[in-house]
Design an enzyme around this catalytic site. Structure first.
Site, short mmCIF file in Angstrom:
data_model
loop_
_atom_site.label_atom_id
_atom_site.label_comp_id
_atom_site.label_asym_id
_atom_site.label_seq_id
_atom_site.Cartn_x
_atom_site.Cartn_y
_atom_site.Cartn_z
N CYS A 53 10.07 28.55 -0.70
CA CYS A 53 8.95 28.07 0.12
C CYS A 53 7.67 28.82 -0.23
CB CYS A 53 9.34 28.26 1.60
SG CYS A 53 7.98 28.14 2.76
N CYS A 56 5.87 30.53 2.65
CA CYS A 56 6.65 31.71 3.05
C CYS A 56 6.33 32.89 2.13
CB CYS A 56 8.16 31.43 2.98
SG CYS A 56 8.72 30.06 4.02
#
Length: 160
Positions: A53, A56
């Site tokens: 991600c 993230c």
């Protein structure tokens, strides 16, 4: 059994003696963090992420190292949950998108959550907002030594 509980408490309390440096956050695993939150009576910030991600990764590299964020998170127990490895925890909290940051009180009750990327400024605001939703601390044990001292002084004066 008592030895096991004693060892767990010792482990959790020993982490309190190792403060996070001025530039880092002490991250816990889920189980360790929930235990620490209960023992230390601190609220929790849980970061649900995935290695692939990009938002993230951006939070890991830019948001969490920011000194403003580190300062704001210092009175929380910080837990990282790798959703690729801990599907059980992901399911328990109903996580569908990454990153998701979940705020819990010291008893483990959810007080708020944010889905999506947070830069340092936004993270500080989320933490402050969540802190405002925490239950008020009741006066209690910190006053006991003072009350005990007053009672002892009064008893000493009455006795002689």
């Amino acid at each position: 059994m008592m030895k096991l509980i004693g060892l767990l408490l010792l482990l959790v309390l020993s982490t309190a003696a190792i403060p996070a440096t001025a530039q880092s956050i002490q991250w816990y695993t889920y189980e360790e963090g929930i235990l620490a939150a209960g023992v230390k009576d601190k609220p929790v910030i849980m970061d649900f992420y995935a290695d692939w991600c990009q938002p993230c990764i951006a939070m890991e590299e830019g948001t969490y190292p920011d000194l403003r964020v580190v300062r704001e998170m210092s009175d929380f127990i910080a837990i990282k949950v790798d959703t690729q490895k801990r599907i059980d925890i992901e399911s328990k909290y109903g996580i569908a998108y990454y990153p998701t940051v979940v705020f819990l009180d010291a008893k483990g009750r959810e007080i708020s959550r944010h889905v999506g990327y947070l830069g340092p400024e936004e993270m500080v605001q989320e933490i402050k907002s969540s802190r405002g939703k925490l239950p008020e601390e009741s006066p209690g044990f910190e006053a006991l030594p003072v009350i005990a001292a007053i009672i002892l002084l009064a008893a000493k004066r009455l006795s002689g």
